[in-house]
Design an enzyme around this catalytic site. Sequence first.
Site, PDB file in Angstrom:
ATOM      1  N   ASP A   1      -2.111  -9.836   8.224  1.00 33.91           N
ATOM      2  CA  ASP A   1      -1.943  -9.124   6.949  1.00 33.91           C
ATOM      3  C   ASP A   1      -0.981  -7.980   7.234  1.00 33.91           C
ATOM      4  OD1 ASP A   1      -2.148  -8.170   4.425  1.00 33.91           O
ATOM      5  OD2 ASP A   1      -4.316  -7.793   4.452  1.00 33.91           O
TER       6      ASP A   1
ATOM      7  N   HIS B   1       2.962 -12.791  -5.592  1.00 33.90           N
ATOM      8  CA  HIS B   1       1.813 -12.935  -4.702  1.00 33.90           C
ATOM      9  C   HIS B   1       1.224 -14.353  -4.730  1.00 33.90           C
ATOM     10  CE1 HIS B   1      -1.562 -11.591  -2.325  1.00 33.90           C
ATOM     11  NE2 HIS B   1      -1.214 -10.330  -2.401  1.00 33.90           N
TER      12      HIS B   1
ATOM     13  N   HIS C   1      -0.707  -2.510  -4.672  1.00 31.32           N
ATOM     14  CA  HIS C   1      -0.155  -3.443  -5.655  1.00 31.32           C
ATOM     15  C   HIS C   1      -0.053  -2.897  -7.084  1.00 31.32           C
ATOM     16  CE1 HIS C   1       0.109  -6.306  -2.554  1.00 31.32           C
ATOM     17  NE2 HIS C   1      -1.020  -6.945  -2.695  1.00 31.32           N
TER      18      HIS C   1
ATOM     19  N   GLU D   1       5.010 -12.582   0.971  1.00 33.63           N
ATOM     20  CA  GLU D   1       5.433 -11.640  -0.064  1.00 33.63           C
ATOM     21  C   GLU D   1       6.674 -10.892   0.417  1.00 33.63           C
ATOM     22  OE1 GLU D   1       1.791  -9.216  -0.755  1.00 33.63           O
ATOM     23  OE2 GLU D   1       0.866 -10.839   0.344  1.00 33.63           O
TER      24      GLU D   1
ATOM     25  N   ARG E   1       0.794  -1.233   0.000  1.00 29.38           N
ATOM     26  CA  ARG E   1       0.000   0.000   0.000  1.00 29.38           C
ATOM     27  C   ARG E   1       0.823   1.277   0.000  1.00 29.38           C
ATOM     28  NH1 ARG E   1      -2.473  -4.010   2.469  1.00 29.38           N
ATOM     29  NH2 ARG E   1      -4.651  -4.363   1.896  1.00 29.38           N
TER      30      ARG E   1
HETATM   31  C1  GLA Z   1      -2.007  -8.212  -0.002  1.00 26.99           C
HETATM   32  C2  GLA Z   1      -2.625  -7.284   0.966  1.00 26.99           C
HETATM   33  C3  GLA Z   1      -3.917  -7.817   1.444  1.00 26.99           C
HETATM   34  C4  GLA Z   1      -4.831  -8.124   0.286  1.00 26.99           C
HETATM   35  C5  GLA Z   1      -4.136  -9.061  -0.655  1.00 26.99           C
HETATM   36  C6  GLA Z   1      -4.971  -9.308  -1.859  1.00 26.99           C
HETATM   37  O1  GLA Z   1      -1.408  -9.251   0.588  1.00 26.99           O
HETATM   38  O2  GLA Z   1      -1.788  -6.979   2.048  1.00 26.99           O
HETATM   39  O3  GLA Z   1      -4.543  -6.896   2.287  1.00 26.99           O
HETATM   40  O4  GLA Z   1      -5.151  -6.948  -0.380  1.00 26.99           O
HETATM   41  O5  GLA Z   1      -2.908  -8.545  -1.044  1.00 26.99           O
HETATM   42  O6  GLA Z   1      -6.297  -9.611  -1.555  1.00 26.99           O
END
Ligand code: GLA
Length: 386
Positions: free
Chosen positions: A285, A212, A139, A350, A114
């Site tokens: 996350d 990803h 992304h 990731e 982000r």
């Molecule tokens: C990343 C983000 C998540 C989500 C995924 C896709 O990993 O951190 O919040 O947006 O991609 O769904």
Amino acid sequence: MKKNILLVAGLLAGAMLTACESKKAENTQTNDTLKIEQSVFGKVSDSTNATLYTLKNQAGTEVKISDFGGTIVSWTAADKNGKFEDITLGCDSLAGYQKGVPYFGALIGRFGNRIANGQFQLDGTTYTLAKNNGPNALHGGLKGFDKVLWTATPIDGDEPALKLTYTAKDGEEGYPGNLSVEVIYTLTKDNSLKIDYKATTDKATVINLTNHAYFNLKGGFNSDILDHEVTLNADKFLPVSKTLIPTGELKAVAGTPFDFTKSTKIGSRINDTSDEQIKFGGGYDHCWVLADSSKNLKLAASVLEPTSGRFLEVFTTEPAIQFYTGNFLDGTIVGKGGAVYKHRYGLCLETQHYPNSPNQASFPSTVLKPGETYQTTTVYKFSVKK
Ligand code: GLA
């Protein structure tokens, strides 16, 4: 036009050859070389097809990658009984990816993760990006590197590789600079998939490339990943705001549900919503800061699925890793072979720089300038623990 016709003709010939060639390959392959097979994956436009490349090694591992999004479409790994199964979420055809799945197996860029408010400043200029994730940019934008057609060059050998190149234009998705990107996927003899990323620019820009892939090491895609046991070589993580932007703090994991310094079942603390960070992420996350901040290739994470014995290790030159537990999967996506991808049916590891770095002067820089070469490597290695 002529080029496209030639390309289509070439792909058709390629598609026709695949069946014949696999037969021929049995007779002509050397002891350790299995030729990369190609097939048409689907139509990107009336005159252009996406191609699916199949990389195989002698150990029996098979990885299928498309030039659309540089996407890992399938990836097999042996369990403790030697049974190979696909362990990465995805779709059977290009159409599935075009419908807009959440980045299954794709290359992510120009900026993974982000950027707050879809905006950043560089050299006194403010750049504005699409807000494609609530108030933030995620992304790489509306049409990030996961949705473009890369130029692919298959490289046969005992460690087969696929070279992918793409040039993002100055201003594409709001980012400055013509950015030439090269990504090489190599399937090694020891069942690693090595990803080498490289890029140069003609104007200062920001960059954060990653892959990803969603893993479910149990195979079969009919269970969640909560029993997977994870280790993260990180004693700090980046707490986030409600919209998942790092606050700027590097917080110690000790004593929190974010402590994966010792192998721990994902499910053991993932619903501990007394922790605000778990609540904000809807589970995990978040970005973990690797204990070894050097640019050496070091072990960042490992995952064991205890029933199959499949064991994944992730090595990287990057300083951090986003661990995402598929919290947004909700059973609305039907994937490969009709599998329904339910809540937390896949996990992502990731490797990357910290999210929102362009707006956080204290984070390691993600700026790439003309004359510099961006270069990172990540290795996903499979083995078995009995
Ligand atoms: C990343 C983000 C998540 C989500 C995924 C896709 O990993 O951190 O919040 O947006 O991609 O769904």
